[in-house]
Motif scaffolding. Structure first.
Motif, PDB file in Angstrom:
ATOM      1  N   VAL A 356       0.848  -1.192   0.000  1.00 29.61           N
ATOM      2  CA  VAL A 356       0.000   0.000   0.000  1.00 29.61           C
ATOM      3  C   VAL A 356       0.879   1.235   0.000  1.00 29.61           C
ATOM      4  O   VAL A 356       2.016   1.208   0.477  1.00 29.61           O
ATOM      5  N   ARG A 425     -10.352   5.716   2.453  1.00 25.34           N
ATOM      6  CA  ARG A 425     -10.135   4.392   3.052  1.00 25.34           C
ATOM      7  C   ARG A 425      -9.896   3.313   1.986  1.00 25.34           C
ATOM      8  O   ARG A 425     -10.297   2.165   2.164  1.00 25.34           O
ATOM      9  N   ALA A 427      -6.900   2.129   0.655  1.00 27.34           N
ATOM     10  CA  ALA A 427      -5.731   1.252   0.750  1.00 27.34           C
ATOM     11  C   ALA A 427      -6.013  -0.014   1.544  1.00 27.34           C
ATOM     12  O   ALA A 427      -5.714  -1.127   1.109  1.00 27.34           O
ATOM     13  N   ILE A 428      -6.630   0.135   2.697  1.00 27.37           N
ATOM     14  CA  ILE A 428      -6.772  -1.006   3.599  1.00 27.37           C
ATOM     15  C   ILE A 428      -7.719  -2.060   3.025  1.00 27.37           C
ATOM     16  O   ILE A 428      -7.678  -3.234   3.416  1.00 27.37           O
ATOM     17  N   ARG A 429      -8.540  -1.662   2.065  1.00 28.63           N
ATOM     18  CA  ARG A 429      -9.422  -2.639   1.419  1.00 28.63           C
ATOM     19  C   ARG A 429      -8.634  -3.712   0.669  1.00 28.63           C
ATOM     20  O   ARG A 429      -9.180  -4.765   0.330  1.00 28.63           O
ATOM     21  N   ASP A 431      -6.542  -5.639   1.744  1.00 28.82           N
ATOM     22  CA  ASP A 431      -6.419  -6.851   2.569  1.00 28.82           C
ATOM     23  C   ASP A 431      -7.490  -7.889   2.213  1.00 28.82           C
ATOM     24  O   ASP A 431      -7.265  -9.093   2.368  1.00 28.82           O
ATOM     25  N   THR A 432      -8.640  -7.421   1.775  1.00 25.51           N
ATOM     26  CA  THR A 432      -9.687  -8.348   1.344  1.00 25.51           C
ATOM     27  C   THR A 432      -9.189  -9.162   0.145  1.00 25.51           C
ATOM     28  O   THR A 432      -9.367 -10.387   0.091  1.00 25.51           O
ATOM     29  N   ALA A 452     -18.897  -5.973   4.134  1.00 25.18           N
ATOM     30  CA  ALA A 452     -19.638  -5.051   4.996  1.00 25.18           C
ATOM     31  C   ALA A 452     -20.382  -3.993   4.200  1.00 25.18           C
ATOM     32  O   ALA A 452     -19.897  -3.510   3.179  1.00 25.18           O
ATOM     33  N   PHE A 457     -19.446   3.686   5.313  1.00 23.24           N
ATOM     34  CA  PHE A 457     -18.236   2.908   5.041  1.00 23.24           C
ATOM     35  C   PHE A 457     -18.217   2.234   3.680  1.00 23.24           C
ATOM     36  O   PHE A 457     -17.165   1.932   3.143  1.00 23.24           O
TER      37      PHE A 457
ATOM     38  N   GLU B 363     -15.829   3.324  14.966  1.00 21.36           N
ATOM     39  CA  GLU B 363     -16.273   2.431  13.905  1.00 21.36           C
ATOM     40  C   GLU B 363     -16.149   1.002  14.401  1.00 21.36           C
ATOM     41  O   GLU B 363     -15.182   0.665  15.075  1.00 21.36           O
ATOM     42  N   ARG B 425     -10.329   3.939  10.628  1.00 23.78           N
ATOM     43  CA  ARG B 425     -10.541   2.987   9.531  1.00 23.78           C
ATOM     44  C   ARG B 425     -10.740   1.557  10.044  1.00 23.78           C
ATOM     45  O   ARG B 425     -10.344   0.593   9.384  1.00 23.78           O
ATOM     46  N   ALA B 427     -13.673  -0.147  10.755  1.00 25.18           N
ATOM     47  CA  ALA B 427     -14.820  -0.943  10.305  1.00 25.18           C
ATOM     48  C   ALA B 427     -14.503  -1.757   9.056  1.00 25.18           C
ATOM     49  O   ALA B 427     -14.782  -2.947   8.985  1.00 25.18           O
ATOM     50  N   ILE B 428     -13.907  -1.121   8.075  1.00 25.32           N
ATOM     51  CA  ILE B 428     -13.747  -1.781   6.778  1.00 25.32           C
ATOM     52  C   ILE B 428     -12.769  -2.961   6.872  1.00 25.32           C
ATOM     53  O   ILE B 428     -12.776  -3.858   6.027  1.00 25.32           O
ATOM     54  N   ARG B 429     -11.944  -2.983   7.911  1.00 25.41           N
ATOM     55  CA  ARG B 429     -11.036  -4.112   8.094  1.00 25.41           C
ATOM     56  C   ARG B 429     -11.792  -5.429   8.324  1.00 25.41           C
ATOM     57  O   ARG B 429     -11.219  -6.502   8.187  1.00 25.41           O
ATOM     58  N   PHE B 457      -1.191   3.496   7.226  1.00 24.06           N
ATOM     59  CA  PHE B 457      -2.380   2.644   7.139  1.00 24.06           C
ATOM     60  C   PHE B 457      -2.375   1.467   8.094  1.00 24.06           C
ATOM     61  O   PHE B 457      -3.428   0.949   8.449  1.00 24.06           O
ATOM     62  N   SER B 458      -1.215   1.019   8.473  1.00 25.55           N
ATOM     63  CA  SER B 458      -1.136  -0.185   9.295  1.00 25.55           C
ATOM     64  C   SER B 458       0.272  -0.331   9.836  1.00 25.55           C
ATOM     65  O   SER B 458       1.228   0.031   9.185  1.00 25.55           O
TER      66      SER B 458
END
Lengths: 478, 478
Positions: A356, A425, A427-429, A431-432, A452, A457, B363, B425, B427-429, B457-458
């Motif tokens: 990321v 938000r 970047a963190i997506r 991970d999915t 979700a 969100f 969140e 950020r 929730a989306i995790r 981000f992490s």
């Protein structure tokens, strides 16, 4: 009496291994040799230190030498391991005083990391020209940017710092214009950092788009963001050489008569693995010239392991050897090797190439095989779709266009890679997708993921689900 | 000539089915009967409309009636389907004029949705007391909150709105204190919304923590956030009844002599499936009293499907029947049924019970089986760990404590559920866990996921990885 577990290199992989080993085998000995003074620093944080977002260099240290020793680790700084003899199971070590000592080992971990490539660029010969791969470079760049009378020496508040180099750079006139050679992570993050310090920034990228491993959709939006923030982005513009006698004066471009003036240059054209220690030992090397390792981090030499930026790993999508020097990979592989040597065999885990990056208010992520060529080389027949979808319900304030690219293998419908870019938000997506890749999911399976939904969100159909829907449509048509 | 595909209900599931059906089978007919005037509204957006974040009610409509008709869908509003005869394959429909007509069908989809439970509370009999499950209620609440001379009728700018009800509520004196009965999604979101409108808010939750399906770690932090924002959170405090003659005056509590004064009450104690249409047909019902469906959305009646809040689904973790009325579930199941009836058999997909919620700046997300009792009932032996980890590298501004709870099955080490809560950020995790759950991953596999790392981000070890590490340690010990 048995010999200790010996580790070469006191950064992410090495100290993770030593720490885990001592926790699991508290009555066994571990010695860590580090050739310099720095240990356990957050390489990825350097751009944010230079930007000024991080106030003190010491903030970037994860562990101090005394904390390492409290863990029962025998840490020897200023000790450079110069040779490995895997027959006698000894290493030769040069101390700060110039003595050479021998140290036997039961198991050896080579965690020598990587170093910045300079390509053909004369970085070392020019004041104001830098690569960014160690803390001394970060401290020097920070000092160089400051006005001579405004530099605060407390910024570089770590005893390991090369103070002479910092002072010399602090004394130079402050630069006004920066040229960044290379539009990868380092280039993009440094563009933001140097803009934040008030410099005019030129970013030069050899190929047609920034951040090549992220794919074109990401490259374009990151370039737009940089330009909107005042960075001059030059794509398809290879830099020929750095110009200057003692101090950097600019960069010369391929096929252009005039050079572009600059009084600061950052060369970020890649890194290479530090493997020289094992030259002549007959160790196998692999992708990227890195030390070849198996699923437990073992090299081809008996009882010699390698982990981190100097070692290969197994790619989650291709199942083949890959070399991707990234922070989590190093930490995780080190930790697994420490456990294995302590008697609890632990696979180092596969890598999905998850990454990321942030460019001002734009966020991007990538995982797996995104570029068509890479996918073809790995034996896949890639089909790719990029969609733009909202990050939240359209009526909820802050919803922003999010581009998702998914790549599938035509024959099997399997997801093989993807990227995401957007300001909200995004970047963190990624991970999915990284999780779906490790699970070998097909695109229809991704489309049916129960992701979700709540207006602040995500829309009902998450951007990833929208992309999967579209890609499934394309796969069905064929 | 064959009969059309008939759909009962013009919301998420019904219109998704009709739209997909027409796209796949453009020369076949579909008729959608809707008993009221509203179609295709975003239920989940209502709290944000009431809060004022969403300016116009029309913003919450996904599709207008004319857009539906442009898709070639024969939409008949004010048409209530009152009986189904699966032997003759006909439905009886009552029109706005009070006539009853018969309509034959080739296939029938029941997408009648759900409605708000009122429990024993006298919601209908009191001005200022509401449930929140349709747009007329949202418009009425919004009007009721406004000062009579300050209400802007353009807020409820949709012709379907019950204008008489809105006008009547707008004319009432504006409330100052709100009592919310029930600390689920609706309760938490309405607490934020009503605070945003300047009311003193009391939130009453029967059990010991808010948002029971999210688990205790989430419930505690959400309660802390609400309290920090001025909401009075009463946990372990069952409300006995609403107090008042014509207008709400307060709520009476179990075991307390005095009632708590309030001039607005929102009752959010759950929803129930609308299954009455199929009463007497012999259709099987299942979890939650919802209409039992198979993996293609088929009921036990021939050629009769059900989808959305009125239908059961299969749980991704237990593989068993479940009833979870959520937006994506309805949209996805409807779309799959539309494809199946058009000749492209498409499974409706499993549900992981993924849900996210926002409470001011906090969140939270959940997926799978989080509560110990639920996990035990499903035949698992749950082991649970909650960790607090940073959302970003510690040195990067904005890093915030993020609590991750993971639940595993002791025997198999399989991940069976989890939750995440935090202000940055978080929730989306949850999508990462939802994906891992659908892939039946074990906790060691989750620990080896190649999740993203970059300081903004992490941290190197994502909070999810930290939780997996800790839970693995616990599983190993046993």
């Amino acid at each position: 009496m048995s010999d200790p577990f010996v580790v070469v290199g006191a950064d992410a992989a090495g100290l993770s291994a030593a720490s885990k080993f001592r926790r699991e085998a508290p009555d066994r000995e571990v010695v860590v040799f580090e050739k310099g003074r720095w240990i356990s620093y957050a390489y990825c944080g350097m751009p944010y230190f230079i930007e000024g977002r991080v106030e003190r260099m010491s903030n970037l240290l994860s562990l101090s030498p005394s904390e390492v020793e409290e863990r029962g680790i025998d840490l020897r700084r200023d000790h450079e391991v110069i040779a490995v003899d895997s027959d006698t199971k000894t290493v030769a070590v040069e101390t700060a005083e110039g003595e050479t000592i021998e140290q036997g080992y039961d198991d050896l971990l080579v965690a020598t990391g990587g170093r910045a490539e300079t390509g053909s660029f004369n970085v070392r010969g020019l004041d104001g020209a830098f690569t960014l791969h160690d803390m001394n470079a970060a401290a020097a760049i920070d000092a160089y940017i400051a006005e001579p009378d405004a530099y605060d020496p407390a910024r570089a508040d770590v005893s390991a710092v090369d103070r002479e180099r910092v002072d010399r750079n602090a004394a130079m006139p402050a630069p006004e214009t920066a040229a960044i050679v290379g539009g990868g992570y380092v280039g993009v993050e440094m563009a933001e950092a140097l803009s934040g310090r008030g410099l005019d920034v030129h970013l030069f990228q050899r190929s047609g788009h920034l951040l090549p491993p992220f794919g074109e959709a990401v490259g374009e939006r990151v370039a737009d963001e940089l330009e909107a923030e005042g960075v001059a982005v030059h794509r398809g513009t290879p830099v020929k050489s750095l110009v200057g006698d003692d101090r950097i004066e600019g960069v010369a471009l391929d096929g252009a008569a005039d050079s572009v003036a600059a009084d600061l240059a950052i060369v970020g054209v890649g890194i290479r693995p530090n493997t020289e220690l094992l030259d002549g030992t007959g160790v196998e090397t692999g992708e990227g010239g890195a030390i070849r390792t198996d699923e437990y981090g073992r090299t081809s030499l008996p009882d010699v392991y390698a982990a981190g930026d100097c070692a290969t790993a197994v790619h989650a999508v291709t199942g083949e050897e890959a070399w991707m020097p990234l922070g989590l990979t190093a930490n995780r592989a080190g930790r697994a090797v420490g456990a294995t040597i302590a008697g609890d065999p632990s696979p180092v885990g596969e890598i999905a190439g998850t990454a990321v990056v942030k460019a001002f208010d734009m966020e991007a992520g990538r995982a797996g095989l995104v570029e068509e060529e890479t996918a073809r080389e790995a034996g896949f027949d890639p089909v790719r779709e990029t969609v733009t979808a909202g990050s939240r319900s359209g009526y909820y304030p802050g919803a922003a266009p999010t581009d998702v690219t998914l790549v599938a293998d035509r024959d099997t419908g399997r997801l093989i890679g993807g990227s995401i870019v957007g300001p909200d938000r995004a970047a963190i997506r990624i991970d999915t997708l990284a999780t779906a890749l490790e699970a070998d999911m097909t695109v229809p399976e991704v489309e049916r993921l129960d992701l979700a939904y709540a207006p602040p969100f995500s829309p009902v159909w998450d951007p990833i689900l929208v992309a999967a829907k579209v890609l499934n449509g394309t796969l069905d048509e064929e």
